[in-house]
Design an enzyme around this catalytic site. Structure first.
Site, PDB file in Angstrom:
ATOM      1  N   LYS A  65       4.267 -37.999 -45.482  1.00  0.00           N
ATOM      2  CA  LYS A  65       3.553 -38.496 -44.298  1.00  0.00           C
ATOM      3  C   LYS A  65       4.449 -38.242 -43.093  1.00  0.00           C
ATOM      4  O   LYS A  65       5.472 -38.892 -42.926  1.00  0.00           O
ATOM      5  CB  LYS A  65       3.263 -39.987 -44.399  1.00  0.00           C
ATOM      6  CG  LYS A  65       2.354 -40.442 -43.251  1.00  0.00           C
ATOM      7  CD  LYS A  65       2.663 -41.825 -42.748  1.00  0.00           C
ATOM      8  CE  LYS A  65       3.662 -41.877 -41.656  1.00  0.00           C
ATOM      9  NZ  LYS A  65       3.246 -41.449 -40.318  1.00  0.00           N
ATOM     10  N   CYS A  69      19.852 -39.030 -34.938  1.00  0.00           N
ATOM     11  CA  CYS A  69      20.519 -40.206 -35.543  1.00  0.00           C
ATOM     12  C   CYS A  69      22.029 -40.071 -35.489  1.00  0.00           C
ATOM     13  O   CYS A  69      22.738 -41.061 -35.589  1.00  0.00           O
ATOM     14  CB  CYS A  69      20.107 -40.359 -37.000  1.00  0.00           C
ATOM     15  SG  CYS A  69      18.356 -40.506 -37.206  1.00  0.00           S
ATOM     16  N   GLU A 129      21.694 -48.219 -30.908  1.00  0.00           N
ATOM     17  CA  GLU A 129      21.359 -46.806 -30.779  1.00  0.00           C
ATOM     18  C   GLU A 129      20.523 -46.609 -29.501  1.00  0.00           C
ATOM     19  O   GLU A 129      19.647 -47.418 -29.202  1.00  0.00           O
ATOM     20  CB  GLU A 129      20.529 -46.425 -32.008  1.00  0.00           C
ATOM     21  CG  GLU A 129      20.319 -44.974 -32.213  1.00  0.00           C
ATOM     22  CD  GLU A 129      19.701 -44.682 -33.593  1.00  0.00           C
ATOM     23  OE1 GLU A 129      18.810 -45.429 -34.026  1.00  0.00           O
ATOM     24  OE2 GLU A 129      20.116 -43.692 -34.211  1.00  0.00           O
ATOM     25  N   GLU A 131      17.608 -42.669 -44.811  1.00  0.00           N
ATOM     26  CA  GLU A 131      18.476 -42.123 -43.760  1.00  0.00           C
ATOM     27  C   GLU A 131      18.050 -42.843 -42.488  1.00  0.00           C
ATOM     28  O   GLU A 131      17.002 -42.566 -41.927  1.00  0.00           O
ATOM     29  CB  GLU A 131      18.261 -40.606 -43.690  1.00  0.00           C
ATOM     30  CG  GLU A 131      19.433 -39.870 -43.072  1.00  0.00           C
ATOM     31  CD  GLU A 131      19.203 -39.610 -41.605  1.00  0.00           C
ATOM     32  OE1 GLU A 131      19.614 -40.479 -40.786  1.00  0.00           O
ATOM     33  OE2 GLU A 131      18.631 -38.569 -41.268  1.00  0.00           O
TER      34      GLU A 131
HETATM   35  C1  SIN Z   1      18.716 -36.872 -37.687  1.00  0.00           C
HETATM   36  O1  SIN Z   1      18.848 -37.123 -36.522  1.00  0.00           O
HETATM   37  O2  SIN Z   1      18.170 -37.703 -38.431  1.00  0.00           O
HETATM   38  C2  SIN Z   1      19.132 -35.580 -38.324  1.00  0.00           C
HETATM   39  C3  SIN Z   1      20.095 -34.773 -37.573  1.00  0.00           C
HETATM   40  C4  SIN Z   1      20.638 -33.594 -38.345  1.00  0.00           C
HETATM   41  O3  SIN Z   1      20.224 -33.310 -39.468  1.00  0.00           O
HETATM   42  O4  SIN Z   1      21.535 -32.934 -37.811  1.00  0.00           O
END
Ligand code: SIN
Length: 466
Positions: free
Chosen positions: A159, A268, A368, A234
């Protein structure tokens, strides 16, 4: 009559609707899960070299359609076209890597404690996998999950984020074109909560893999408990960059920019806090200012754009409130902090911003940001820098700059993060394990580690042999 619901996919640079996608009903999703489950036996029985061939074919088709796919990605995510082209390669590199790893799903034999016995260990697919993927990397986060799942012999349903379903739909079409059966890799669309609950409630789904926020990840883990699913998460990050006294300042400036402004700061692992030794603070921030002011902000489809829009109003408001809070608490604006946006048309741009003398109490130093803002604070000694860096519930990525191997070794040993860049602001690679500690997640994606979460270990003890 039941009205078909749809998702209007918008271009974040203009607010225009690009395309509408049908929302799948609960019955549609359950029927897709049943199909995926029924396809499991046949798919997991295909020998490794044939699975590798099909995966490589998928990657080849993606490469052959690179510019079309990149254009779709930029249209729905807003990221600069150069980054979308790079992401297509990055996405395909996961498929290439796991096409090879499928041939190396080795078991082992264990010497038994009797002449009469033999112990054999083998690896089996966990079963059907459901993935929920984010809007910031619509291609790479999907293949990073799909490729190891398929290579392990699992069937797969995804999804995608409601903001960016079009890239995923294309990727799934390419997988089918490559010869991967339709029921083996599928896509469904709808609001995250609704679809997520159908996934977690299903007894046929044996694993949930998710990239997104920590609160949603925690909820998915809770909802997966009743059926004891495997989970890979993640989640959020809050990456520090430590610039030590002896660092190569020009390198640190360039790599900070590479890390921070990738996808307008919406990754992230992008730098969220800059910790600079007090003796080099002025030189570092002046050099950073000069380069950040040169970054070109605009529509991702324009070739020279380096920083695109942020994804939506919610993201925009969070970024602006973090900047305002930092300034209220005494931060100096080195550059940026201006915006161009239109609430009615729904496009939102934040110009690359650097803040100096940022208080540790500011929200930007604790949460964040997911936007193109760099808050800088200074430190006096390494232990202070490490204390600031580690004082967060997150543990995804961290970076440091030093040319002294003892300093580097000390920082590396003491950082509580899953991914660390030493003089390197771009550590991501399909052949390396990506993932976080603490509340940044569970499990790793990529590398030899990335296929393990899709496998069960089966132990056979054969007795009465002689
Ligand atoms: C992410 O921001 O979740 C992934 C970044 C990456 O794979 O470099």
């Amino acid at each position: 009559m039941i009205k078909t619901r749809q998702i209007d996919v918008k271009n974040p640079a203009t607010g225009e609707v690009i395309e509408s996608v049908k929302v799948d009903s609960k019955e549609d999703i359950e029927s897709a899960i049943l199909k995926g489950h029924s396809a499991l036996k046949a798919w997991s029985s295909i020998h490794a070299h044939e699975k590798a061939r099909l995966l490589k074919k998928w990657s080849e088709i993606i490469h052959n359609n690179k510019s079309d796919l990149a254009r779709i990605m930029t249209l729905e995510s807003g990221k600069p076209i150069s980054e979308s082209l790079g992401e297509v390669d990055y996405a395909a590199s996961y498929i290439d890597w796991y096409a090879e790893e499928t041939k190396r799903l080795y078991g082992r034999t264990i010497p038994a404690n009797s002449e009469n016995k033999k112990i054999v260990i083998s690896k089996k697919p966990v079963g059907m996998v459901a993935a929920i993927t984010p809007w910031n990397f619509p291609a790479a986060m999907m293949t990073r999950k799909a490729a190891p799942a398929l290579a392990a012999g699992c069937t797969f349903i995804v999804k995608p984020a409601e903001e960016t379903p079009l890239t995923t739909i294309k990727l799934i079409d390419f997988a089918h074109e490559a010869g991967i059966p339709e029921d083996v890799v599928q896509c469904v669309n709808g609001p995250g909560k609704e679809v997520g609950e159908v996934f977690t409630d299903s007894k046929l789904i044996r694993k949930i893999t998710f990239t997104g926020s920590t609160p949603v990840g925690k909820q998915l883990i809770k909802n997966s408990a009743d059926t004891m699913k495997h989970v890979s998460m993640e989640l959020g990050g809050h990456a520090p960059i430590i610039v030590a006294e002896d660092a190569d300042i020009d390198l640190a400036v360039d790599q900070t920019i590479a890390s921070k402004f990738r996808n307008a700061g919406q990754t992230c692992i992008c730098a969220n806090r800059l910790l600079v030794h007090e003796s080099i603070l002025e030189e570092f921030s002046n050099k950073l200012k000069t380069k950040v002011e040169q970054l070109k902000v605009g529509n991702g489809l324009d070739d020279d754009t380096q920083v695109g829009p942020v994804i939506n109003e919610k993201g925009f408001n969070k970024i602006i409130s973090q900047i305002n809070d930092a300034v209220d608490k005494g931060a100096e604006v080195v550059c940026g902090s201006n915006t161009h946006s239109d609430t009615e048309k729904e496009y939102f741009f934040v110009h690359p911003t650097v803040l100096k003398y940022v208080s540790r109490e500011s929200s930007i130093m604790q949460e964040e940001t997911f936007g193109p803002v760099i808050p800088i604070t200074s430190f006096q000694d390494l232990d202070e820098a490490l204390e600031i860096a580690n004082s967060t519930p997150f543990g995804l990525a961290a970076y440091f700059f030093t040319n002294d191997y003892r300093t580097g070794n000390y920082i590396h040993d003491n950082l509580e993060f899953g991914i660390i860049g030493w003089n390197d602001g771009a550590p991501s690679a399909a052949h390396a394990p990506f993932g976080g500690m603490k509340e940044s997640g569970l499990g790793r994606e990529g590398g030899v580690e990335g296929i393990e979460p899709y496998l069960e270990t089966k132990y056979l003890s054969i007795g009465n042999l002689s």
